[in-house]
Design a protein around this motif. Structure first.
Motif, PDB file in Angstrom:
ATOM      1  N   THR A 104       0.843  -1.186   0.000  1.00 13.03           N
ATOM      2  CA  THR A 104       0.000   0.000   0.000  1.00 13.03           C
ATOM      3  C   THR A 104       0.883   1.242   0.000  1.00 13.03           C
ATOM      4  O   THR A 104       2.056   1.197   0.388  1.00 13.03           O
ATOM      5  N   ASN A 105       0.316   2.370  -0.411  1.00 10.27           N
ATOM      6  CA  ASN A 105       1.086   3.613  -0.441  1.00 10.27           C
ATOM      7  C   ASN A 105       1.670   3.953   0.927  1.00 10.27           C
ATOM      8  O   ASN A 105       2.819   4.402   1.031  1.00 10.27           O
ATOM      9  N   SER A 106       0.887   3.741   1.972  1.00  8.32           N
ATOM     10  CA  SER A 106       1.352   4.090   3.313  1.00  8.32           C
ATOM     11  C   SER A 106       2.523   3.221   3.745  1.00  8.32           C
ATOM     12  O   SER A 106       3.537   3.721   4.250  1.00  8.32           O
ATOM     13  N   SER A 109       5.745   3.924   1.468  1.00 13.79           N
ATOM     14  CA  SER A 109       6.383   5.212   1.696  1.00 13.79           C
ATOM     15  C   SER A 109       6.909   5.372   3.120  1.00 13.79           C
ATOM     16  O   SER A 109       8.032   5.854   3.326  1.00 13.79           O
ATOM     17  N   SER A 132       3.888   0.542  -5.502  1.00 13.47           N
ATOM     18  CA  SER A 132       3.114   1.212  -4.460  1.00 13.47           C
ATOM     19  C   SER A 132       1.713   1.501  -4.980  1.00 13.47           C
ATOM     20  O   SER A 132       1.541   2.224  -5.970  1.00 13.47           O
ATOM     21  N   SER A 133       0.706   0.929  -4.305  1.00 11.34           N
ATOM     22  CA  SER A 133      -0.667   1.117  -4.774  1.00 11.34           C
ATOM     23  C   SER A 133      -1.655   0.796  -3.657  1.00 11.34           C
ATOM     24  O   SER A 133      -1.424  -0.114  -2.865  1.00 11.34           O
ATOM     25  N   ASP A 134      -2.746   1.539  -3.619  1.00  7.40           N
ATOM     26  CA  ASP A 134      -3.828   1.230  -2.687  1.00  7.40           C
ATOM     27  C   ASP A 134      -4.902   0.368  -3.342  1.00  7.40           C
ATOM     28  O   ASP A 134      -5.963   0.141  -2.760  1.00  7.40           O
ATOM     29  N   THR A 229      -4.153  10.027  -0.194  1.00 10.08           N
ATOM     30  CA  THR A 229      -3.229   8.981   0.245  1.00 10.08           C
ATOM     31  C   THR A 229      -2.766   9.281   1.665  1.00 10.08           C
ATOM     32  O   THR A 229      -2.635  10.451   2.061  1.00 10.08           O
TER      33      THR A 229
END
Length: 282
Positions: A104-106, A109, A132-134, A229
Motif C-alpha cells: 500500500t502507499n502508506s 512510503s 506502491s498502490s492502494d 493517500t
C-alpha cells in the motif's frame, strides 16, 4: 580470410537452416521465426555458399534435405539447444536475483522505504522493484513476488505472515500543539482542524470511526484537510495543517525525532486487523 573464421557462419543463417530442416518448408520456417519466406531462403542460400555444399534440393513447391544437410542439421540442432539452455540459465540466474514487492502507499512510503537502504546493504546482490498502490488487485498481480497488505490474514491464494498489528492514535506537529493547546484534551479533539484520507477502502479507519470508537461525536471542525493517500495526510500533519490519525509503526520515526507527537498521550484504538506479508501459494 582465416580458416577458423570461415568455419563460423552467422548465427541467423544457422537458425534459418535449422528451423527449415525441422519443418521441411521455407514457408513454415518463416512463420516460426516471424520473418519473410524470402529472407529464410536467402539465409539458407548464403549458408550453402559459406560451406560450398547444397543443403536442400529445391523442387517446384517443395524442398528435400540432402545428406550433407542432414548431417549438419544434427550438429546445428544440438549446438542451438546448448545455446538456448545457456541463455535460459543466465536469464533464470538474473531473475533469481530480482524481486518485486508490492505494498500500500502508506506502507511503501512510511515503513518500507526507510528500511530499504539497510536491507540492500545486507543484500547487495538483490535487485528490488517496489510497486506502491492502494489497489489490492494491483498489489496481488501475478507479476509481484511479495505483497504487504492490511487485513485479517485470510487471502485464499496467498500464505500470510503478520508483520505488525494496527494501533491508531491522533498525531500533530509541535507547532500545531503550541498554537492549539486544547488539542491535548480529548473532549476538544473533534473541534480541531482534522486531516483525513478519502479512500475507496471503507474498512480503513478515519476520523469518524475513530471518534465513534471513543464514544464521541463525528468531527465538528469547520476546517478539514482531505487528501487521497495516507503519506500526504502525514505530511500535512508535519506541516502543521491539523491533526491526523497516526498508525503505529508507520509514524514511529516521526515520533522518535519529535517531528510529530501524540497530543492525547496513550489514547489509542487497537483493531483486530494488521499488516501482513503475502507470498503467492504457487
Amino acid at each position: 580470410m582465416p580458416k577458423g573464421r570461415k568455419s563460423l557462419p552467422p548465427l541467423d543463417y544457422l537458425l534459418a537452416f535449422q528451423v527449415t530442416g525441422k519443418t521441411g518448408s521455407f514457408t513454415l520456417a518463416s512463420k516460426e521465426l516471424n520473418i519473410s519466406e524470402s529472407s529464410i531462403s536467402r539465409k539458407v542460400k548464403l549458408l550453402e555458399q559459406h560451406y560450398g555444399v547444397q543443403l536442400f534440393k529445391r523442387g517446384h513447391r517443395s524442398i528435400t534435405i540432402t545428406s550433407e544437410g542432414f548431417e549438419l542439421l544434427s550438429s546445428v540442432s544440438e549446438a542451438l539447444d546448448i545455446l538456448k539452455e545457456a541463455s535460459s540459465s543466465l536469464v533464470e540466474k538474473e531473475t533469481s536475483n530480482s524481486i518485486t514487492l508490492a505494498a500500500t502507499n502508506s506502507v511503501a512510503s512510511l515503513w518500507l522505504m526507510p528500511r530499504l537502504n539497510k536491507f540492500q546493504a545486507v543484500n547487495p546482490d538483490l535487485n528490488i522493484a517496489i510497486v506502491s498502490s492502494d489497489d489490492d488487485e494491483e498489489c496481488m498481480a501475478a507479476s509481484n513476488d511479495l505483497v504487504i497488505l492490511r487485513g485479517n490474514g485470510d487471502w485464499s491464494n496467498f500464505h500470510s505472515e503478520l508483520l505488525f498489528g494496527e494501533t491508531i492514535f491522533p498525531v500533530c506537529s509541535p507547532n500545531f500543539l503550541a498554537s492549539n493547546p486544547d488539542v491535548t484534551s480529548k473532549k476538544y479533539i473533534q473541534n480541531m482542524d482534522l486531516i483525513d484520507v478519502a479512500s475507496s477502502h471503507f474498512e480503513w479507519m478515519n476520523w469518524t470511526t475513530w471518534l465513534k470508537s471513543q464514544r464521541m461525536n463525528s468531527p465538528q471542525s469547520v476546517r478539514q484537510t482531505i487528501v487521497n493517500t495516507y503519506p500526504l495526510a502525514i505530511q500535512a500533519a508535519v506541516d502543521g495543517l491539523g491533526v491526523a490519525l497516526g498508525w503505529q509503526h508507520l509514524v514511529d520515526r516521526y515520533l522518535d525525532t519529535g517531528t510529530l507527537l501524540c497530543p492525547l498521550g496513550d489514547n489509542h484504538v487497537k483493531t483486530s486487523d494488521g499488516y501482513y506479508l503475502l507470498v503467492p501459494k504457487n
